[in-house]
Write a protein that holds these residues in place. Structure first.
Motif, PDB file in Angstrom:
ATOM      1  N   PHE B 141       0.823  -1.210   0.000  1.00 57.02           N
ATOM      2  CA  PHE B 141       0.000   0.000   0.000  1.00 57.02           C
ATOM      3  C   PHE B 141       0.853   1.254   0.000  1.00 57.02           C
ATOM      4  CE2 PHE B 141      -3.676  -2.650   1.495  1.00 57.02           C
ATOM      5  CZ  PHE B 141      -4.463  -2.381   0.383  1.00 57.02           C
ATOM      6  N   ILE B 144       1.937   2.596  -3.478  1.00 57.45           N
ATOM      7  CA  ILE B 144       1.022   3.412  -4.293  1.00 57.45           C
ATOM      8  C   ILE B 144       0.360   4.503  -3.448  1.00 57.45           C
ATOM      9  CG2 ILE B 144       0.552   1.685  -6.074  1.00 57.45           C
ATOM     10  CD1 ILE B 144      -2.053   1.036  -4.475  1.00 57.45           C
ATOM     11  N   LYS B 145       0.890   4.726  -2.253  1.00 59.64           N
ATOM     12  CA  LYS B 145       0.439   5.809  -1.355  1.00 59.64           C
ATOM     13  C   LYS B 145      -1.039   5.717  -0.997  1.00 59.64           C
ATOM     14  CE  LYS B 145       4.010   9.078  -2.620  1.00 59.64           C
ATOM     15  NZ  LYS B 145       4.604   8.344  -3.786  1.00 59.64           N
ATOM     16  N   VAL B 146      -1.528   4.512  -0.800  1.00 59.95           N
ATOM     17  CA  VAL B 146      -2.894   4.342  -0.300  1.00 59.95           C
ATOM     18  C   VAL B 146      -2.823   4.287   1.223  1.00 59.95           C
ATOM     19  CG1 VAL B 146      -4.740   2.644  -0.027  1.00 59.95           C
ATOM     20  CG2 VAL B 146      -3.934   3.236  -2.301  1.00 59.95           C
ATOM     21  N   THR B 147      -3.629   5.124   1.883  1.00 63.52           N
ATOM     22  CA  THR B 147      -3.598   5.124   3.352  1.00 63.52           C
ATOM     23  C   THR B 147      -4.836   4.457   3.953  1.00 63.52           C
ATOM     24  OG1 THR B 147      -4.473   7.360   3.230  1.00 63.52           O
ATOM     25  CG2 THR B 147      -2.110   7.137   3.680  1.00 63.52           C
ATOM     26  N   LYS B 148      -5.969   4.525   3.229  1.00 66.73           N
ATOM     27  CA  LYS B 148      -7.186   3.879   3.746  1.00 66.73           C
ATOM     28  C   LYS B 148      -7.304   2.488   3.125  1.00 66.73           C
ATOM     29  CE  LYS B 148      -9.641   7.977   5.063  1.00 66.73           C
ATOM     30  NZ  LYS B 148      -8.774   9.027   4.447  1.00 66.73           N
ATOM     31  N   THR B 149      -7.018   1.467   3.947  1.00 62.63           N
ATOM     32  CA  THR B 149      -6.936   0.115   3.396  1.00 62.63           C
ATOM     33  C   THR B 149      -8.244  -0.661   3.578  1.00 62.63           C
ATOM     34  OG1 THR B 149      -6.011  -0.697   5.454  1.00 62.63           O
ATOM     35  CG2 THR B 149      -4.448   0.004   3.782  1.00 62.63           C
ATOM     36  N   ARG B 150      -9.242  -0.035   4.138  1.00 63.08           N
ATOM     37  CA  ARG B 150     -10.618  -0.582   4.278  1.00 63.08           C
ATOM     38  C   ARG B 150     -10.630  -1.997   4.867  1.00 63.08           C
ATOM     39  NH1 ARG B 150     -12.797  -0.333  -1.200  1.00 63.08           N
ATOM     40  NH2 ARG B 150     -14.771  -0.918  -0.229  1.00 63.08           N
TER      41      ARG B 150
END
Lengths: 192, 177
Positions: B141, B144-150
């Protein structure tokens, strides 16, 4: 993460030994376990080299690519939210097959490319899409067919039949992957 | 359960046949490819050597000091409640956090109880059918700089929990404990 765990383990151990009076045992262990570690590495050296030699043949002869292509129809069902012709499919397939064969060094770059491809069609760049979450869950549900490391460790510690765990291990791996896909699809469906 | 042990003994030869057959039909130099791969395998072992020394040291200190025993005893109430072997509980938690630290604990169980004991077989199967979560998630994550991983963490935990439970079950069924 390991930075804290590792130091913490040693510090806690030494602290506890002060109370339990095992300071001498701790001192002896520091010498003994470092020696054991090298003995272990030397014995697993043969098994791990043999296995990666075989896996290199699989990779060089294109077996990984062939198997990846065979996976695509199944992936189109699981990742139904991705575009039919998304490049991510190829990378996801390579990641899964490489993981199955325990080729971590081939799996991670393909996996990251898959994430990059999926990110291109993502409208909210900081939020993971359903497909990303499903892919990550499959990736972390364990896919490896044969865990050669575990077999090598078992052999080192005198197991009579080190490879006896392959069958049960594989069945369990399949179960956990199916549960992973099931959960992922359920969560994705619910959050729609 | 004859079938499962037959299967265990057959899978490596079958994998070899598939790989070699495929290699010959693609006309590549099998022996060269094997040697190249074997060298890479050696490099991998040399690279993990410091890690193995460090972690066997840490687990050794924990065990010799009596701290591992205290931890196991503290967790025994919980594990008795769910019918889980006490001694495997620290390893099971560590498995989720760090792959190499869990190897240290695995080797400690092999050394103390033997790889062919109930505990040794269970942890072998469990280790080969679960995966480290925290590290993998952050690598992918973050790239790709995704912080909200749900729901990723929840799903991965459930998948691994099912792996732990099923390996306990299959150990009992296959080896008749």
């Amino acid at each position: 993460m390991l930075n804290y765990i590792w130091g913490g383990m040693i510090l806690i151990g030494i602290l506890v030994s002060a109370f339990t009076g095992n300071m001498e045992a701790v001192t002896n262990t520091t010498i003994q376990s470092s020696r054991d570690a090298i003995t272990l590495c030397i014995t697993i050296l043969g098994v791990i080299s043999m296995w990666s030699g075989m896996m290199n043949i699989a990779e060089k002869s294109g077996l990984i690519d062939t198997l990846s292509n065979k996976m695509l129809p199944l992936l189109k069902i699981i990742f139904n939210e991705l575009d039919e012709d998304s490049k991510a499919f190829k990378y996801i397939a390579t990641n899964i097959i490489a993981n199955m064969f325990g080729l971590g060094y081939a799996a991670t770059p393909a996996g990251i490319k898959a994430m990059v491809e999926m990110q291109k069609d993502n409208k909210h760049k900081e939020v993971a899409t359903n497909s990303m979450c499903i892919f990550m869950i499959i990736n972390m549900s364990s896919l490896q067919i044969v865990s050669m490391n575990i077999i090598a460790y078992r052999a080192q510690y005198g197991s009579i039949n080190p490879s006896e765990i392959i069958g049960p291990g594989l069945i369990t791996t399949v179960v956990s992957t199916i549960v992973g896909v099931g959960c992922a699809k359920f969560f994705a469906y619910r959050s729609r | 359960m004859e079938f499962i042990s037959l299967f265990s003994n057959m899978i490596i030869p079958v994998v070899f046949i598939v790989i070699l057959y495929n290699g010959y039909s693609k006309k590549i130099d099998l022996y060269e490819a094997f040697k190249d791969g074997a060298v890479d395998g050696m490099k991998v072992v040399f690279e993990i050597m410091p890690t193995i020394i460090g972690l066997m040291l840490a687990v050794g200190v924990l065990r010799a000091s009596g701290a591992l025993q205290i931890l196991t005893n503290m967790l025994s109430g919980l594990s008795d409640l769910i019918g889980f072997p006490n001694e495997a509980l620290p390893l099971t938690f560590m498995r989720l956090v760090s792959s190499s630290a869990s190897v240290g604990l695995l080797l400690d169980i092999f050394e103390t109880y033997g790889p062919d004991s109930y505990l040794g077989r269970f942890v072998s199967i469990m280790m080969s059918s679960t995966e480290t979560i925290m590290y993998t998630m952050s690598v992918y994550f973050m790239s790709i700089k995704v912080t909200k991983t749900r729901f990723t963490l929840a799903g991965a935990l459930l998948a691994n929990l099912s792996g732990v439970i099923f390996s306990l079950y299959i150990t009992k069924v296959v080896y008749g404990y």
